[in-house]
Scaffold this active site. Sequence first.
Site, mmCIF file in Angstrom:
data_model
loop_
_atom_site.group_PDB
_atom_site.id
_atom_site.type_symbol
_atom_site.label_atom_id
_atom_site.label_comp_id
_atom_site.label_asym_id
_atom_site.label_seq_id
_atom_site.Cartn_x
_atom_site.Cartn_y
_atom_site.Cartn_z
ATOM 1 N N GLU A 184 -1.699 -9.133 3.583
ATOM 2 C CA GLU A 184 -1.587 -9.644 4.960
ATOM 3 C C GLU A 184 -2.950 -9.973 5.571
ATOM 4 O O GLU A 184 -3.023 -10.776 6.500
ATOM 5 C CB GLU A 184 -0.809 -8.660 5.845
ATOM 6 C CG GLU A 184 -1.499 -7.346 6.174
ATOM 7 C CD GLU A 184 -1.287 -6.256 5.134
ATOM 8 O OE1 GLU A 184 -0.992 -6.585 3.966
ATOM 9 O OE2 GLU A 184 -1.448 -5.068 5.494
ATOM 10 N N CYS A 216 0.838 -1.207 0.000
ATOM 11 C CA CYS A 216 0.000 0.000 0.000
ATOM 12 C C CYS A 216 0.875 1.260 0.000
ATOM 13 O O CYS A 216 1.467 1.561 -1.021
ATOM 14 C CB CYS A 216 -0.992 -0.036 1.157
ATOM 15 S SG CYS A 216 -2.449 0.939 0.789
ATOM 16 N N HIS A 222 -3.677 -5.146 0.420
ATOM 17 C CA HIS A 222 -3.102 -5.680 1.661
ATOM 18 C C HIS A 222 -3.181 -7.209 1.690
ATOM 19 O O HIS A 222 -4.163 -7.761 2.198
ATOM 20 C CB HIS A 222 -3.864 -5.132 2.874
ATOM 21 C CG HIS A 222 -3.669 -3.678 3.088
ATOM 22 N ND1 HIS A 222 -2.733 -3.175 3.953
ATOM 23 C CD2 HIS A 222 -4.285 -2.609 2.534
ATOM 24 C CE1 HIS A 222 -2.787 -1.858 3.938
ATOM 25 N NE2 HIS A 222 -3.720 -1.488 3.080
#
Length: 547
Positions: A511, A383, A509
């Site tokens: 994650e 990001c 993202h």
Amino acid sequence: MPDTRYVFVTGGVTSSLGKGIISASLAKLLQARGFSVTIQKLDPYINIDPGTLNPYEHGECFVTDDGAETDLDLGHYERFSNTRTSQANNITTGRIYQSVIEKERRGDYLGETVQVIPHITDEIKYRIKLLGTQGDYDFVITEIGGTVGDIESLPYIEAVRQLRWEMGHRTLVVHLTLVPYLSAAGELKTKPTQHSVKTLLESGVQPDVIVCRTEHPLNDNIREKIALFCNVESSSVIESIDAWSIYQVPLLMLKERLDLEVLRKMGIPEPGEPELLNWEEFLDKLRNPAHKVRIGLVGKYVELKDAYKSILESFIHAGTVHQCKVEVVMIHSEEVERLGTEHFLHDLDGIVVAPGFGERGIEGKIRSITYVRERGIPFLGICLGMQCAVVEFARNVLGLEGAHSKEMNPRTPYPVIDIMEAQKKISTKGGTMRLGAYPCRIVEGTLAHRIYGADLISERHRHRYEFNNRFLADFEKAGMIASGINPKEDLVEIVEIPSHPWFVGIQFHPEYRSTVASPHPLFAGLVEAALRYRQGRRPAEGSSPEA
Ligand code: GLN
């Protein structure tokens, strides 16, 4: 489903005992025995969601597929259970009040006096039951944030009391407490647990199961004592001893029979053995790595590990894919500005530049990227980290002096990262970013395509700015290509440098999507590249875990 069961998890004595991990572990065990489970977190603060909270206050903000900005515990729920959560899985006091006040303004209460009881408690009960009625779940596990006795938790505990009254054996309360060890006395102490159960009883709630966080094993005496003074069976006193990894907790809870106790108390016949083979294999790999890499995480909240929770967990998952211990070295981007890149980065096998907002520490991030780009060190920019990679490339490869993101410098002559069209007219902060899952088409023949092994992926977003397509042709000519594009809006989602061994920037993202059962390919790819880089750099030393 009419016979959905509701398990409430409350906490006493102190915060940070790990209610989220206990809830996620119970969910994992019930799931392993064939039940469908979802977990919900009720947060007693007045913010509508944690999206507007500073990471120093509340750690990371987790984002769901449907674009909810939620408490980081939802990340644990997804990582443990490998099932997606949504807006309905995280409710705050602010959201409860917002909807009650909206109803009042609409006249829905027909002139009644609107009060905490019954209106706020009814709204809480409605939100709890909604998950059970909407989804096809055998169990809804609801974690009540905060500690019993907190003023702001009271309406939640009252809602739990009412639901128990209404639904009887279809509900169950698990209370998590602390049993401290006093080294001077050489003893574990049960009094704090007794007091916190008493506080719960003052609100009319008798816990069914008490989970005791402890640094030392509970002996039978302690269990009997807690049982006697807290009105529970001694089999319902569960030890939760410190674990070497949060992922060990489900197995510790299995040994303590937490899941069986919950099933027995709810009158559900004992099912077959739990299916936990993959989980055990994962733990085995985690415990016995064959290799090691050191990866730097460059960000500005490094003192606070919770701010990057999902990234750190993603590395744990990814490491097991390559039997590799990933040591994440936290690097403060402002310190990089002060002491230089060499000082922090010279012995790393790869770096991640973290997501974030605002200008502080931005030049440290950009300088770190120059360092790894020029030396062929594996790089993942997430990001804001991707946006920094774009700015770095513009300045140092394209020669666009003063290039920047408009977020950091609204008057930059080269706004290579610009505000998204849809964001231009928005002035309020909460819930207004580009949020949640969007599709991304991956360009064939690129590193991204090799990593994902797919043409179309879906990843979660949380941002206001984007790559400025006006510059794309120049970037591609100079060697930074767009390898992932949002098909509908033509937004650049992935950039990479094909002449570099492993250089990837992503606007989304990854994650938030990594779980124990399904480690994310981007993190696994970075670990693999870091291993290769390390082996090339120190062939003699290799990558043994002790190195
Ligand atoms: N601040 C950047 C934006 O709003 C990046 C956000 C992030 O890293 N999550 O676009």
